[in-house]
Scaffold this active site. Structure first.
Site, mmCIF file in Angstrom:
data_model
loop_
_atom_site.group_PDB
_atom_site.id
_atom_site.type_symbol
_atom_site.label_atom_id
_atom_site.label_comp_id
_atom_site.label_asym_id
_atom_site.label_seq_id
_atom_site.Cartn_x
_atom_site.Cartn_y
_atom_site.Cartn_z
ATOM 1 C CE LYS A 88 1.232 2.940 7.151
ATOM 2 N NZ LYS A 88 0.305 2.003 6.690
ATOM 3 N NE ARG A 164 2.393 6.489 2.147
ATOM 4 C CZ ARG A 164 1.223 5.709 2.920
ATOM 5 N NH1 ARG A 164 0.794 4.786 2.134
ATOM 6 N NH2 ARG A 164 0.813 6.073 3.982
ATOM 7 N NE ARG A 199 -8.438 2.129 8.465
ATOM 8 C CZ ARG A 199 -7.371 2.218 7.885
ATOM 9 N NH1 ARG A 199 -6.289 2.560 8.606
ATOM 10 N NH2 ARG A 199 -7.003 2.252 6.598
ATOM 11 N NE ARG A 228 -8.034 5.989 5.377
ATOM 12 C CZ ARG A 228 -6.819 5.609 5.476
ATOM 13 N NH1 ARG A 228 -6.241 5.625 6.830
ATOM 14 N NH2 ARG A 228 -6.125 5.094 4.460
ATOM 15 N NE ARG A 239 -5.344 2.333 1.173
ATOM 16 C CZ ARG A 239 -6.147 2.080 2.283
ATOM 17 N NH1 ARG A 239 -7.366 1.941 1.989
ATOM 18 N NH2 ARG A 239 -5.516 2.235 3.585
HETATM 19 P P1 AP5 Z 1 -4.461 1.292 11.163
HETATM 20 O O1 AP5 Z 1 -3.609 1.445 12.493
HETATM 21 O O2 AP5 Z 1 -5.309 2.220 10.906
HETATM 22 O O3 AP5 Z 1 -3.358 1.027 10.082
HETATM 23 P P2 AP5 Z 1 -2.529 1.945 9.251
HETATM 24 O O4 AP5 Z 1 -1.184 1.168 8.809
HETATM 25 O O5 AP5 Z 1 -2.575 3.298 9.815
HETATM 26 O O6 AP5 Z 1 -3.488 1.930 7.913
HETATM 27 P P3 AP5 Z 1 -3.787 3.106 6.900
HETATM 28 O O7 AP5 Z 1 -4.787 2.575 5.984
HETATM 29 O O8 AP5 Z 1 -3.760 4.200 7.507
HETATM 30 O O9 AP5 Z 1 -2.336 3.154 6.083
HETATM 31 P P4 AP5 Z 1 -2.151 3.556 4.529
HETATM 32 O O10 AP5 Z 1 -0.690 3.576 4.390
HETATM 33 O O11 AP5 Z 1 -2.900 2.877 3.365
HETATM 34 O O12 AP5 Z 1 -2.944 4.962 4.519
HETATM 35 P P5 AP5 Z 1 -2.400 6.338 4.836
HETATM 36 O O13 AP5 Z 1 -3.733 7.190 5.450
HETATM 37 O O14 AP5 Z 1 -1.078 6.502 4.885
HETATM 38 O O15 AP5 Z 1 -5.148 -0.205 11.533
HETATM 39 C C1 AP5 Z 1 -6.001 -0.552 10.469
HETATM 40 C C2 AP5 Z 1 -7.190 -1.501 11.263
HETATM 41 O O16 AP5 Z 1 -6.634 -2.391 11.848
HETATM 42 C C3 AP5 Z 1 -7.917 -0.537 12.268
HETATM 43 O O17 AP5 Z 1 -9.272 -0.862 12.346
HETATM 44 C C4 AP5 Z 1 -7.174 -1.157 13.531
HETATM 45 O O18 AP5 Z 1 -7.945 -0.853 14.735
HETATM 46 C C5 AP5 Z 1 -6.680 -2.302 13.113
HETATM 47 N N1 AP5 Z 1 -5.502 -2.922 13.877
HETATM 48 C C6 AP5 Z 1 -4.465 -2.073 14.013
HETATM 49 N N2 AP5 Z 1 -3.644 -3.074 14.455
HETATM 50 C C7 AP5 Z 1 -4.055 -4.427 14.782
HETATM 51 C C8 AP5 Z 1 -3.745 -5.518 15.546
HETATM 52 N N3 AP5 Z 1 -2.262 -5.557 15.948
HETATM 53 N N4 AP5 Z 1 -4.662 -6.469 15.765
HETATM 54 C C9 AP5 Z 1 -6.030 -6.136 14.790
HETATM 55 N N5 AP5 Z 1 -6.289 -5.266 14.502
HETATM 56 C C10 AP5 Z 1 -5.272 -4.176 14.535
HETATM 57 O O19 AP5 Z 1 -2.577 6.984 3.139
HETATM 58 C C11 AP5 Z 1 -3.816 7.035 2.375
HETATM 59 C C12 AP5 Z 1 -3.419 7.564 1.075
HETATM 60 O O20 AP5 Z 1 -2.897 8.816 1.082
HETATM 61 C C13 AP5 Z 1 -2.440 6.658 0.083
HETATM 62 O O21 AP5 Z 1 -3.090 5.551 -0.559
HETATM 63 C C14 AP5 Z 1 -1.877 7.514 -0.710
HETATM 64 O O22 AP5 Z 1 -2.721 7.990 -1.743
HETATM 65 C C15 AP5 Z 1 -1.844 8.851 0.176
HETATM 66 N N6 AP5 Z 1 -0.371 8.947 0.569
HETATM 67 C C16 AP5 Z 1 -0.037 8.727 2.095
HETATM 68 N N7 AP5 Z 1 1.209 9.026 2.089
HETATM 69 C C17 AP5 Z 1 1.723 9.362 0.939
HETATM 70 C C18 AP5 Z 1 3.052 9.555 0.561
HETATM 71 N N8 AP5 Z 1 4.026 9.663 1.456
HETATM 72 N N9 AP5 Z 1 2.999 9.910 -0.704
HETATM 73 C C19 AP5 Z 1 1.993 9.914 -1.484
HETATM 74 N N10 AP5 Z 1 0.846 9.778 -1.084
HETATM 75 C C20 AP5 Z 1 0.624 9.454 -0.005
#
Ligand code: AP5
Length: 294
Positions: A88, A164, A199, A228, A239
């Protein structure tokens, strides 16, 4: 198209967002110019904030302003969703480069609170470490306020990782906040784990790297990369469970505007699919606003 008319609006009136008073045509952005003001300051009111049919906002003693409204396509509103590490954030970087939308990441907003060691941040971290959703009391207002800021309203927004849960999705609907398109990145589970553990983040630029798929370009960048606190194999599994528990409820709210994208491919190929979907939406909206203006 230019519409001229008069409106009795109290200068002190506030416009709480309400889905009950949507503008009759969602593709029209009313740019209102209060011509009685010496500097002719343009005020842009978002349709959901414009109580066009509500008499309770009109005051009989209010001065008459001349209102000029021009038909203009609304800025794009996009939600991007997918499992942890589905890409994402990586795709958001490419989308904002091309479409100039304001990127609003629920995870980034929460991490900023954690870094600031605020009360909300301390509580949020407890949930994030367990791979659970942070309680709505913390996250809902945080995201809603960011969505309603002027830059998001004017440039359009790209909402990442929100909603979410069914309650978060219902909350957006209640406020009349609805995207034009809901992008779902579909990635197989073994790839997700590999992406999480590799990552790395650049704290200086905010850029996302991967030790194998997207390594830093030089040693200077490599030396400052961080990981992270929730990016371990153990935590990503938690997760993922949370994601599976909630994803269907969220999808059911947006099924008519969902575009499922194969996220297993290279980031360029994933972006090509998203770009095609967004181009299609933009073209359709242009056609709609032309037919309104004709
Ligand atoms: P990346 O682009 O960083 O992936 P991402 O989908 O953004 O991953 P996140 O881990 O940020 O998602 P998440 O939903 O778990 O975490 P969030 O921060 O939202 O890519 C990942 C890796 O892959 C990178 O190294 C990249 O280089 C590589 N990559 C990407 N695309 C690629 C490709 N096509 N080919 C090869 N490599 C690739 O949430 C964290 C926490 O916050 C949650 O667990 C929760 O506790 C809380 N939280 C967040 N949102 C909410 C909400 N709405 N409500 C309640 N709690 C929430």
């Amino acid at each position: 198209m230019l519409i001229l008319g008069t409106a009795s609006l109290s200068p002190c009136v506030s416009f709480p967002p309400s889905p009950k008073f949507p503008h009759p045509n969602p593709n029209l952005n009313l740019n209102l110019f209060l011509l009685s003001h010496p500097s002719f300051t343009p005020i842009s009111l978002h349709p959901i904030q414009f109580p066009s049919r509500s008499k309770r906002f009109l005051s009989p003693n209010a001065p008459n302003f001349i209102v000029a409204a021009s038909a203009k396509a609304e800025p794009l509103k996009v939600i991007i969703s997918g499992a942890p590490a589905s890409g994402k954030g990586t795709q958001c970087e490419l989308i904002t480069q091309k479409y100039g939308l304001v990127h609003i990441s629920a995870g980034d907003l929460l991490r900023a609170e954690v870094a600031a060691a605020s009360e909300n941040g301390k509580l949020a971290k407890e949930y994030m470490e367990k791979g659970q959703l942070v309680p709505n009391e913390i996250v809902v207002m945080m995201v809603k306020e960011r969505l309603l800021q002027l830059d998001s309203q004017q440039k359009g927004w790209l909402l990442d990782g929100y909603p979410r849960s069914s309650s978060q999705a219902a909350g957006l609907e209640d406020y009349g906040i609805r995207p034009d398109v809901f992008i779902l990145l579909d990635v197989s589970e073994d790839i997700l784990v590999e992406r999480v553990v590799g990552r790395r983040l650049d704290p200086l630029t905010g850029k996302i790297y991967h030790l194998v798929y997207s390594p830093p370009k030089n040693d200077e960048i490599a030396s400052r990369l961080t990981q992270r606190f929730d990016d371990t194999e153990e935590k990503v599994k938690l997760r993922l469970c949370t994601h599976h528990e909630n994803v269907d409820d969220v999808l059911s709210v947006y099924k008519d505007i969902t575009v499922k994208v194969n996220g297993n491919l290279t980031k360029e190929n994933v972006f090509a699919q998203i770009d095609a979907a967004l181009t299609h939406v933009v073209e359709q909206r242009k056609m709609n606003s032309r037919s309104v203006a004709a």
